[in-house]
Design a protein around this motif. Structure first.
Motif, PDB file in Angstrom:
ATOM      1  N   THR A 106       0.824  -1.210   0.000  1.00 45.95           N
ATOM      2  CA  THR A 106       0.000   0.000   0.000  1.00 45.95           C
ATOM      3  C   THR A 106       0.859   1.262   0.000  1.00 45.95           C
ATOM      4  O   THR A 106       0.564   2.221  -0.720  1.00 45.95           O
ATOM      5  CB  THR A 106      -0.957   0.020   1.208  1.00 45.95           C
ATOM      6  OG1 THR A 106      -0.203  -0.097   2.413  1.00 45.95           O
ATOM      7  CG2 THR A 106      -1.977  -1.082   1.119  1.00 45.95           C
ATOM      8  N   THR A 110       0.976   3.809  -3.168  1.00 37.77           N
ATOM      9  CA  THR A 110       0.644   5.224  -2.962  1.00 37.77           C
ATOM     10  C   THR A 110       1.782   6.125  -3.439  1.00 37.77           C
ATOM     11  O   THR A 110       1.548   7.120  -4.123  1.00 37.77           O
ATOM     12  CB  THR A 110       0.344   5.486  -1.472  1.00 37.77           C
ATOM     13  OG1 THR A 110      -0.727   4.648  -1.077  1.00 37.77           O
ATOM     14  CG2 THR A 110      -0.013   6.932  -1.233  1.00 37.77           C
ATOM     15  N   ALA A 142      -3.599  12.887  -0.747  1.00 36.91           N
ATOM     16  CA  ALA A 142      -4.460  12.836   0.441  1.00 36.91           C
ATOM     17  C   ALA A 142      -5.549  11.777   0.286  1.00 36.91           C
ATOM     18  O   ALA A 142      -5.845  11.040   1.232  1.00 36.91           O
ATOM     19  CB  ALA A 142      -5.085  14.203   0.691  1.00 36.91           C
ATOM     20  N   VAL A 143      -6.120  11.679  -0.898  1.00 43.44           N
ATOM     21  CA  VAL A 143      -7.146  10.663  -1.135  1.00 43.44           C
ATOM     22  C   VAL A 143      -6.550   9.269  -0.981  1.00 43.44           C
ATOM     23  O   VAL A 143      -7.146   8.390  -0.344  1.00 43.44           O
ATOM     24  CB  VAL A 143      -7.781  10.840  -2.532  1.00 43.44           C
ATOM     25  CG1 VAL A 143      -8.658   9.657  -2.901  1.00 43.44           C
ATOM     26  CG2 VAL A 143      -8.571  12.126  -2.592  1.00 43.44           C
ATOM     27  N   VAL A 145      -3.854   8.404   0.708  1.00 40.20           N
ATOM     28  CA  VAL A 145      -3.429   8.181   2.098  1.00 40.20           C
ATOM     29  C   VAL A 145      -4.650   7.854   2.976  1.00 40.20           C
ATOM     30  O   VAL A 145      -4.563   6.998   3.860  1.00 40.20           O
ATOM     31  CB  VAL A 145      -2.647   9.402   2.642  1.00 40.20           C
ATOM     32  CG1 VAL A 145      -2.471   9.347   4.149  1.00 40.20           C
ATOM     33  CG2 VAL A 145      -1.291   9.477   1.962  1.00 40.20           C
ATOM     34  N   VAL A 146      -5.761   8.517   2.731  1.00 36.81           N
ATOM     35  CA  VAL A 146      -6.981   8.195   3.472  1.00 36.81           C
ATOM     36  C   VAL A 146      -7.388   6.756   3.192  1.00 36.81           C
ATOM     37  O   VAL A 146      -7.787   6.022   4.106  1.00 36.81           O
ATOM     38  CB  VAL A 146      -8.120   9.174   3.111  1.00 36.81           C
ATOM     39  CG1 VAL A 146      -9.478   8.683   3.602  1.00 36.81           C
ATOM     40  CG2 VAL A 146      -7.836  10.548   3.691  1.00 36.81           C
ATOM     41  N   PHE A 147      -7.274   6.323   1.946  1.00 38.39           N
ATOM     42  CA  PHE A 147      -7.605   4.949   1.610  1.00 38.39           C
ATOM     43  C   PHE A 147      -6.649   3.971   2.296  1.00 38.39           C
ATOM     44  O   PHE A 147      -7.059   2.922   2.782  1.00 38.39           O
ATOM     45  CB  PHE A 147      -7.588   4.739   0.090  1.00 38.39           C
ATOM     46  CG  PHE A 147      -8.067   3.388  -0.313  1.00 38.39           C
ATOM     47  CD1 PHE A 147      -9.429   3.101  -0.343  1.00 38.39           C
ATOM     48  CD2 PHE A 147      -7.184   2.391  -0.656  1.00 38.39           C
ATOM     49  CE1 PHE A 147      -9.892   1.844  -0.705  1.00 38.39           C
ATOM     50  CE2 PHE A 147      -7.618   1.128  -1.017  1.00 38.39           C
ATOM     51  CZ  PHE A 147      -8.994   0.858  -1.036  1.00 38.39           C
ATOM     52  N   GLY A 149      -5.074   4.487   5.150  1.00 42.35           N
ATOM     53  CA  GLY A 149      -5.434   4.479   6.560  1.00 42.35           C
ATOM     54  C   GLY A 149      -6.703   3.679   6.834  1.00 42.35           C
ATOM     55  O   GLY A 149      -6.793   2.965   7.844  1.00 42.35           O
ATOM     56  N   ALA A 150      -7.670   3.773   5.942  1.00 47.75           N
ATOM     57  CA  ALA A 150      -8.925   3.070   6.129  1.00 47.75           C
ATOM     58  C   ALA A 150      -8.762   1.566   5.900  1.00 47.75           C
ATOM     59  O   ALA A 150      -9.430   0.757   6.534  1.00 47.75           O
ATOM     60  CB  ALA A 150      -9.997   3.626   5.193  1.00 47.75           C
ATOM     61  N   SER A 151      -7.899   1.198   4.983  1.00 50.30           N
ATOM     62  CA  SER A 151      -7.736  -0.224   4.665  1.00 50.30           C
ATOM     63  C   SER A 151      -6.803  -0.945   5.631  1.00 50.30           C
ATOM     64  O   SER A 151      -6.793  -2.166   5.700  1.00 50.30           O
ATOM     65  CB  SER A 151      -7.211  -0.405   3.242  1.00 50.30           C
ATOM     66  OG  SER A 151      -5.901   0.126   3.144  1.00 50.30           O
ATOM     67  N   THR A 153      -6.940  -0.794   8.911  1.00 49.04           N
ATOM     68  CA  THR A 153      -7.581  -1.126  10.191  1.00 49.04           C
ATOM     69  C   THR A 153      -8.346  -2.417  10.133  1.00 49.04           C
ATOM     70  O   THR A 153      -8.650  -2.994   9.173  1.00 49.04           O
ATOM     71  CB  THR A 153      -8.558   0.001  10.620  1.00 49.04           C
ATOM     72  OG1 THR A 153      -9.529   0.190   9.584  1.00 49.04           O
ATOM     73  CG2 THR A 153      -7.807   1.249  10.931  1.00 49.04           C
TER      74      THR A 153
END
Length: 153
Positions: A106, A110, A142-143, A145-147, A149-151, A153
């Protein structure tokens, strides 16, 4: 300008700004500078003279309306192309990150996707300034990185 517009409406013309001439000298000047066709359509000034007087000689090429239509189509295709490219630029890295769920994959995806996006934007964005490219790349990163972070967890 309103007089010209009214005059063209009376004559049935569509574009009030076509370059024309009713004078033989103007015809010869345009012909000598290769501004009018030299084929069978129009060769000599005598062909310009009409029974009711002098017929105007119109320069070749499309009118402003045709040009605007071409510009609108070009802009439409540009928007479609940019939309597809933007979608692929976001969906492809996300698919890769979902299919290979490791932190190294990931982060590498990214990073590589952001660098490729920045390069493509810098090369293809002819009218963009440096700060515009930086803002777009920051938003794109940013989009992703948010993905990430969400994936994770």
């Amino acid at each position: 300008m309103t007089e010209k517009l009214a005059q063209t409406a009376i004559n049935g013309e569509k574009d009030p700004f076509l370059i024309t001439t009713k004078e033989i000298l103007g015809f010869c000047l345009m012909r000598d500078h290769q501004l009018i066709p030299t084929g069978d359509e129009l060769k000599e000034p005598e062909q310009v003279i009409h029974a009711s007087g002098k017929r105007p000689v119109v320069l070749p090429g499309s009118s402003r309306n045709k040009h605007e239509e071409k510009v609108q189509w070009a802009r439409l295709w540009e928007r479609i192309f940019m939309g597809v490219c933007g979608g692929v630029a976001l969906i492809a890295p996300m698919l890769l990150m979902v299919l290979h769920k490791s932190r190294a994959t990931t982060l590498a995806t990214t990073s590589v996707a952001t660098i490729l996006f920045a390069l493509m934007l810098a090369l293809l964005g002819k009218n963009l300034r440096g700060q515009d490219v930086l803002a777009a790349v920051a938003a794109y990163a940013a989009v992703l990185v948010v993905f990430v972070g969400a994936s994770s967890t």
